[in-house]
Enzyme design. Structure first.
Site, PDB file in Angstrom:
ATOM      1  N   GLU A 178      -0.271   2.599  -2.673  1.00 37.48           N
ATOM      2  CA  GLU A 178       0.200   2.024  -1.005  1.00 37.48           C
ATOM      3  C   GLU A 178       1.238   1.402  -1.223  1.00 37.48           C
ATOM      4  O   GLU A 178       1.101  -0.124  -1.754  1.00 37.48           O
ATOM      5  CB  GLU A 178      -0.917   2.240  -0.169  1.00 37.48           C
TER       6      GLU A 178
ATOM      7  N   ASN B  80      -8.196   4.878   2.749  1.00 41.63           N
ATOM      8  CA  ASN B  80      -9.336   4.187   3.151  1.00 41.63           C
ATOM      9  C   ASN B  80      -9.277   4.919   4.914  1.00 41.63           C
ATOM     10  O   ASN B  80     -10.517   5.233   5.178  1.00 41.63           O
ATOM     11  CB  ASN B  80      -9.291   3.048   3.520  1.00 41.63           C
TER      12      ASN B  80
ATOM     13  N   HIS C  50      -0.895  -1.838  -2.567  1.00 44.27           N
ATOM     14  CA  HIS C  50      -2.457  -1.411  -3.118  1.00 44.27           C
ATOM     15  C   HIS C  50      -3.152  -0.934  -3.400  1.00 44.27           C
ATOM     16  O   HIS C  50      -2.933   0.856  -3.690  1.00 44.27           O
ATOM     17  CB  HIS C  50      -2.565  -1.374  -1.436  1.00 44.27           C
TER      18      HIS C  50
ATOM     19  N   SER D 206      -6.844  -4.475   1.102  1.00 41.87           N
ATOM     20  CA  SER D 206      -7.204  -3.084   1.261  1.00 41.87           C
ATOM     21  C   SER D 206      -7.976  -3.155   2.231  1.00 41.87           C
ATOM     22  O   SER D 206      -7.174  -1.787   3.204  1.00 41.87           O
ATOM     23  CB  SER D 206      -8.253  -2.651   0.498  1.00 41.87           C
TER      24      SER D 206
HETATM   25  P1  NAI Z   1     -12.759 -10.299  -7.839  1.00 43.98           P
HETATM   26  O1  NAI Z   1     -14.140 -11.212  -6.640  1.00 43.98           O
HETATM   27  O2  NAI Z   1     -13.184  -9.731  -8.782  1.00 43.98           O
HETATM   28  O3  NAI Z   1     -11.293 -11.808  -7.932  1.00 43.98           O
HETATM   29  C1  NAI Z   1     -10.965 -12.628  -6.829  1.00 43.98           C
HETATM   30  C2  NAI Z   1     -10.742 -13.278  -7.985  1.00 43.98           C
HETATM   31  O4  NAI Z   1      -9.385 -14.465  -7.601  1.00 43.98           O
HETATM   32  C3  NAI Z   1     -11.997 -13.886  -8.549  1.00 43.98           C
HETATM   33  O5  NAI Z   1     -11.139 -14.518  -9.688  1.00 43.98           O
HETATM   34  C4  NAI Z   1     -11.008 -15.461  -8.234  1.00 43.98           C
HETATM   35  O6  NAI Z   1     -11.567 -17.030  -7.772  1.00 43.98           O
HETATM   36  C5  NAI Z   1      -9.721 -15.693  -7.253  1.00 43.98           C
HETATM   37  N1  NAI Z   1      -9.654 -16.734  -6.698  1.00 43.98           N
HETATM   38  C6  NAI Z   1     -10.461 -16.654  -4.902  1.00 43.98           C
HETATM   39  N2  NAI Z   1      -9.370 -16.878  -4.579  1.00 43.98           N
HETATM   40  C7  NAI Z   1      -8.280 -17.704  -4.882  1.00 43.98           C
HETATM   41  C8  NAI Z   1      -7.228 -18.918  -4.551  1.00 43.98           C
HETATM   42  N3  NAI Z   1      -6.981 -19.151  -3.979  1.00 43.98           N
HETATM   43  N4  NAI Z   1      -6.903 -18.492  -5.398  1.00 43.98           N
HETATM   44  C9  NAI Z   1      -6.410 -18.225  -7.201  1.00 43.98           C
HETATM   45  N5  NAI Z   1      -7.658 -16.993  -7.398  1.00 43.98           N
HETATM   46  C10 NAI Z   1      -8.205 -16.935  -6.713  1.00 43.98           C
HETATM   47  O7  NAI Z   1     -12.349  -9.267  -5.682  1.00 43.98           O
HETATM   48  P2  NAI Z   1     -11.473  -7.718  -6.308  1.00 43.98           P
HETATM   49  O8  NAI Z   1     -12.024  -6.495  -5.899  1.00 43.98           O
HETATM   50  O9  NAI Z   1      -9.914  -8.084  -7.697  1.00 43.98           O
HETATM   51  O10 NAI Z   1     -10.392  -8.430  -5.260  1.00 43.98           O
HETATM   52  C11 NAI Z   1      -9.420  -9.190  -4.868  1.00 43.98           C
HETATM   53  C12 NAI Z   1      -8.354  -8.159  -3.696  1.00 43.98           C
HETATM   54  O11 NAI Z   1      -8.050  -6.955  -4.197  1.00 43.98           O
HETATM   55  C13 NAI Z   1      -8.955  -8.590  -2.249  1.00 43.98           C
HETATM   56  O12 NAI Z   1      -7.830  -8.854  -1.837  1.00 43.98           O
HETATM   57  C14 NAI Z   1      -9.876  -6.997  -2.483  1.00 43.98           C
HETATM   58  O13 NAI Z   1      -9.818  -6.769  -1.626  1.00 43.98           O
HETATM   59  C15 NAI Z   1      -8.132  -6.232  -2.960  1.00 43.98           C
HETATM   60  N6  NAI Z   1      -9.024  -4.962  -3.495  1.00 43.98           N
HETATM   61  C16 NAI Z   1      -9.997  -4.393  -3.857  1.00 43.98           C
HETATM   62  C17 NAI Z   1     -11.076  -3.335  -4.091  1.00 43.98           C
HETATM   63  C18 NAI Z   1     -11.847  -3.242  -4.993  1.00 43.98           C
HETATM   64  O14 NAI Z   1     -12.599  -1.704  -5.781  1.00 43.98           O
HETATM   65  N7  NAI Z   1     -12.612  -4.194  -5.318  1.00 43.98           N
HETATM   66  C19 NAI Z   1      -9.207  -2.284  -4.409  1.00 43.98           C
HETATM   67  C20 NAI Z   1      -8.381  -2.930  -3.319  1.00 43.98           C
HETATM   68  C21 NAI Z   1      -7.968  -3.980  -3.136  1.00 43.98           C
END
Ligand code: NAI
Length: 508
Positions: free
Chosen positions: A158, A196, A146, A125
């Site tokens: 997006e 955003n 996204h 994001s």
């Molecule tokens: P989260 O922290 O809930 O989940 C991330 C997961 O990725 C965790 O389970 C972690 O163990 C795993 N992980 C981390 N590094 C890793 C790797 N190298 N290989 C495999 N697994 C790995 O994060 P979330 O909120 O789901 O965000 C994920 C992505 O989505 C980020 O790029 C974030 O910026 C984006 N995003 C998040 C939003 C939100 O509201 N939470 C909205 C839109 C996009």
């Protein structure tokens, strides 16, 4: 490159099974896509699979989907222990930690495993899709996909084209989004993409209003909800998203645009973040939260006084007619004089100017002058604004008069553009500049903002309904008053206002 988003046996890999990854897995599986999930943290993918299973079962229990559909979707999701498991995938979507090194490393490792025709998508994001792709052997196959949280409910995605992204990638992601029941909007890779970036105007201008001491947070929220029609006030929204999420996002977008004044974050937000006043999730932000919900802050009581005589500015004829009619219907005596009688309360209705400027422009007595905002109508909320010299008895009398029929009234200190005018002008101007930069089309911008931010109207359509000329006028007044380039009108707005055409008019 051929990618058939509709094919029956489409295989999607999902890496990172946190809140986003599992949401994407759910809607893909419901759309008949075979999903392979992987997470670096042991047990995390299994947890995600169980959670999606539970969600789908609940949907079936509630009758939102059939039990067979839930079971079939669950059956389409499997777990792979290592990246090798993605060798046959048609597309891999990453939703791992928001860190450029981690994403670079992941995509480089993935490219050693997947076929050359596999599409690589990122759910980032705040990072640049172009920068993520830059570390890849085949950067042309990388695109942004996204989604918003919670993915199954936020029906917008997006689709982002990095500088090197090949056209088939955006087209494929667009078709796949539709298959997954979402509305795709196309965006150029720019800081904050569409939603955003567009959302910056609302909260940063509200924080400026607070910073200037014009009104308290709950008054600003009330004006924007009741008067302008936003579903949530900006401070309620900041409490919901949490300052540890929204303030870094504000800073990141501002800095990626090299300190663009329109996107300038607020020192108030940073200080409150440092103090741990994050919002709902910690029980304390701008509001205090208990198990019963947010604290209720009562509205100020309507004073039981009325002015003896009211003189209404004729500077804006339609506003003059509306306020004169209202004053009469509320039982006060109108002063029809060319200049106000010595005991009349003077009412001005500026667009973009503050009460002081409007008062001086008509040579009125600032101790007897108050301003009222007419731009959003007078039926659901009324905002009245004092000059620094308005006498308290005049302010009470105006408050008593305009609150006399039960419509809520907010009294604010002097402000160029009241509260709602300036916030809306900034929201519309931010949107205009996004389309000016060709980040997306005018229609997609409005679609993305209504679905992604829940605004009652897209900002461009909203600007049209208020009048592009009015928005331009408000910004010009604010620019003249503050001298802050934050308020400089976007060329998109200026040209369309001058030409008298809709803000949704695309360029050839
Ligand atoms: P989260 O922290 O809930 O989940 C991330 C997961 O990725 C965790 O389970 C972690 O163990 C795993 N992980 C981390 N590094 C890793 C790797 N190298 N290989 C495999 N697994 C790995 O994060 P979330 O909120 O789901 O965000 C994920 C992505 O989505 C980020 O790029 C974030 O910026 C984006 N995003 C998040 C939003 C939100 O509201 N939470 C909205 C839109 C996009």
């Amino acid at each position: 490159m051929s990618f058939d988003a509709g094919k029956n046996d489409l295989v999607m890999g999902i890496i990172g099974t946190g809140v986003m990854g599992r949401g994407i897995a759910q809607i893909a599986a419901q759309a008949g896509v075979s999903v392979l999930m992987h997470d670096a943290k042991p047990g995390a993918a299994l947890d995600a699979q169980k959670s999606v299973h539970a969600t789908l079962s609940k949907l079936a229990e509630k009758g939102k989907i059939t039990a067979q559909a839930a079971e079939a979707a669950v059956g389409r999701i499997s777990i792979v222990d290592g990246l090798e498991g993605f060798s046959g995938a048609d597309i891999v979507v990453e939703a791992i930690v928001e860190n450029i090194q981690a994403k670079h490393q992941l995509f480089q490792s993935l490219e050693g495993v997947v076929g050359d025709s596999c599409l690589l998508a990122t759910n980032t994001s705040s990072l640049s899709v172009t920068e993520i792709a830059a570390g890849c052997r085949l950067p042309g196959r990388v695109g942004g996909f996204h989604f918003f949280n919670p993915v199954p409910l936020m029906k917008i995605v997006e689709v982002i084209d990095g500088i090197l992204t090949e056209p088939w990638v955006g087209e494929s992601l667009t078709a796949l989004a539709v298959r997954m029941g979402h509305t795709p909007v196309r965006a150029k890779d720019t800081p904050g993409f569409i939603v955003n970036h567009a959302g910056r105007g609302y909260v940063t201008e509200a924080l400026r209003i607070l910073g200037e001491g014009i009104a308290e947070h709950h008054v600003v929220d009330r004006i924007l909800r009741q008067g302008a029609g936003f579903r949530m006030g900006p401070f309620e929204l900041l409490d919901l998203t949490a300052l540890d999420v929204s303030h870094p996002a504000m800073e990141a977008i501002y800095n990626q645009y090299y300190q663009e004044p329109r996107l300038r974050p607020s020192p108030i937000a940073r200080q409150r973040l440092m103090a741990g006043l994050l919002g709902r999730k910690v029980g304390r932000g701008f509001y205090t939260y208990t198990a019963a919900g947010a604290e209720a802050i009562p509205e100020a009581e309507i004073p039981a006084v009325q002015p003896t005589s009211v003189w209404v500015s004729a500077a804006r004829p339609a506003a003059h007619a509306a306020i004169s009619g209202l004053v009469t219907s509320l039982g006060a005596q109108l002063d029809h004089g060319a200049i106000p009688a010595s005991d009349s309360v003077c009412i001005v209705m500026p667009l973009g100017a503050d009460a002081t400027t409007a008062c001086l422009a008509e040579n009125l007595d600032p101790t007897r002058t108050v301003a009222i905002d007419t731009l959003f109508g007078l039926d659901t909320h009324r905002t009245i604004m004092t000059t620094p010299l308005t006498a308290p008895n005049v302010m009470y009398a105006a408050h008593g008069l305009f609150g006399g029929d039960g419509v809520p009234v907010s009294v604010i200190r002097d402000s160029a553009g009241f509260v709602a005018q300036r916030v809306l002008a900034v929201v519309v101007n931010t949107a205009c500049d996004i389309v000016q930069q060709r980040v997306t089309s005018p229609c997609d911008l409005d679609r993305a903002v209504t679905l992604g931010l829940g605004y009652p109207k897209g900002p461009l359509a909203w600007g049209d309904s208020i009048g592009a000329g009015n928005i331009l006028g408000i910004l010009n007044e604010m620019m003249a008053f503050y001298g802050d380039p934050r308020y400089r009108p976007s060329p998109w707005l200026t040209r369309r206002a001058r030409l008298g055409v809709s803000l949704l008019t695309p360029e050839n």
